[in-house]
Design an enzyme around this catalytic site. Structure first.
Site, short mmCIF file in Angstrom:
data_model
loop_
_atom_site.label_atom_id
_atom_site.label_comp_id
_atom_site.label_asym_id
_atom_site.label_seq_id
_atom_site.Cartn_x
_atom_site.Cartn_y
_atom_site.Cartn_z
N HIS A 1 26.02 7.78 -70.47
CA HIS A 1 25.97 8.66 -71.64
C HIS A 1 26.94 9.83 -71.45
CE1 HIS A 1 24.60 11.31 -74.77
NE2 HIS A 1 24.00 10.26 -75.32
N GLY B 1 25.85 14.52 -81.94
CA GLY B 1 25.25 15.81 -82.28
C GLY B 1 26.09 16.68 -83.19
N LYS C 1 16.42 12.64 -75.58
CA LYS C 1 17.02 13.74 -74.79
C LYS C 1 15.87 14.66 -74.38
CE LYS C 1 21.18 12.92 -77.35
NZ LYS C 1 22.47 13.33 -77.80
N GLU D 1 29.68 5.10 -78.58
CA GLU D 1 29.35 6.45 -79.02
C GLU D 1 30.59 7.35 -78.93
OE1 GLU D 1 24.91 7.33 -78.74
OE2 GLU D 1 25.75 7.84 -76.81
N ASN E 1 16.85 7.87 -78.20
CA ASN E 1 17.13 8.69 -77.02
C ASN E 1 16.66 10.11 -77.34
OD1 ASN E 1 18.22 10.10 -74.88
ND2 ASN E 1 20.35 9.88 -75.53
N GLY F 1 19.88 9.87 -81.24
CA GLY F 1 19.42 11.02 -80.46
C GLY F 1 18.51 11.92 -81.25
N SER G 1 25.17 10.97 -84.27
CA SER G 1 24.78 11.60 -85.53
C SER G 1 24.22 10.62 -86.57
CB SER G 1 25.96 12.35 -86.14
OG SER G 1 26.33 13.43 -85.33
P1 PGA Z 1 22.77 12.14 -81.72
O1 PGA Z 1 22.89 11.58 -80.25
O2 PGA Z 1 22.13 11.07 -82.56
O3 PGA Z 1 21.92 13.35 -81.59
O4 PGA Z 1 24.17 12.44 -82.18
C1 PGA Z 1 23.21 10.24 -80.00
C2 PGA Z 1 23.27 10.02 -78.52
O5 PGA Z 1 23.66 10.95 -77.80
O6 PGA Z 1 22.88 8.97 -78.00
#
Ligand code: PGA
Length: 232
Positions: free
Chosen positions: A86, A158, A10, A152, A8, A215, A194
């Site tokens: 999400h 994040g 983003k 999640e 993802n 992400g 993360s």
């Molecule tokens: P992250 O995001 O790996 O940056 O923590 C995961 C997600 O939001 O799907």
């Protein structure tokens, strides 16, 4: 590759790096790798043979909805996978569970794959209740086999803070039981929050975790390759 990996992006990927990213990631192209670029990069990614997913779409379908993007058009372009629920859509755009349910119905009508995110906001005794509540609302009047769930925890997205493997497995067991009780075909459950090249090593040992929704790390081609090397 046995684990299902969903990237993802983003809005992290700098468009100067898109061609190089595609060039390098192509080596790892696999049915179990789905890449969800941002909408500006989507067309470029669709020209490759990679499996592409959308990070979002409108819960209305080709109606008056300024600034949105419709599932029909995305599907027409060849997008077969859709992330819904999400926590960033919930937090920044006020998306409610009934809207997520509506989006799931639209995906079902198209016969596309839904990657449905659920997760607790705090790690406490209510975590499992909250996940069950989300599942009940999102899957109200829907029996769809073409789904993947991404567990999640909101506090892990994040932040670099990952729950113990045992806790992640426990929550995933609860999710799998929900679908088992509904007599639905076995559903894959991913973990997201993360995940990086270190945590994926420990987590991918687990037979309960069917894959990962990743992400930030996934938008950096060097990190993305390291992640894929671990699970290949
Ligand atoms: P992250 O995001 O790996 O940056 O923590 C995961 C997600 O939001 O799907």
């Amino acid at each position: 590759m046995e684990k299902l990996i969903v990237f993802n992006h983003k809005i992290y990927l700098d468009n100067k790096n898109t061609s190089l990213y595609i060039e390098k990631i192509k080596e790892y192209n696999n049915d179990n790798l789905i890449i969800c670029p941002d909408f500006i990069e989507l067309n470029t990614f669709l020209k490759s043979d990679l499996n592409i997913g959308a990070q979002n779409f409108s819960s209305t379908n080709q109606e008056a909805d300024t600034g949105e993007i419709s599932l029909s058009k995305l599907y027409g372009l060849g997008v077969k996978n859709y992330i819904i629920g999400h926590s960033e859509r919930v937090k920044h755009h006020g998306e409610k569970l009934n809207i997520i349910n509506k989006k799931l119905k639209l995906i079902e009508e198209k016969g596309a794959k839904a990657i449905v995110c659920v997760g607790d906001k705090k790690d406490n005794i209510f975590s499992e209740f909250l996940i069950m509540y989300q599942l009940k609302k999102i899957f109200k009047n829907i029996v769809n086999d073409n789904i993947v769930i991404a567990y999640e925890p909101v506090y892990s997205i994040g932040t670099g803070k990952i729950l113990s493997r045992k806790k992640i497995e426990q929550r995933i067991k609860v999710i799998k039981k929900y679908f088992f009780d509904k007599k639905q075909k076995e559903v894959k459950v991913l973990y997201g929050g993360s995940v990086d090249e270190n945590s994926i090593k420990e987590l991918s040992i687990s037979s309960y975790i069917d894959g990962f929704l990743i992400g930030k790390a996934s938008a950096d081609i060097n990190k993305a390759i390291k992640l894929l090397e671990v699970v290949k």
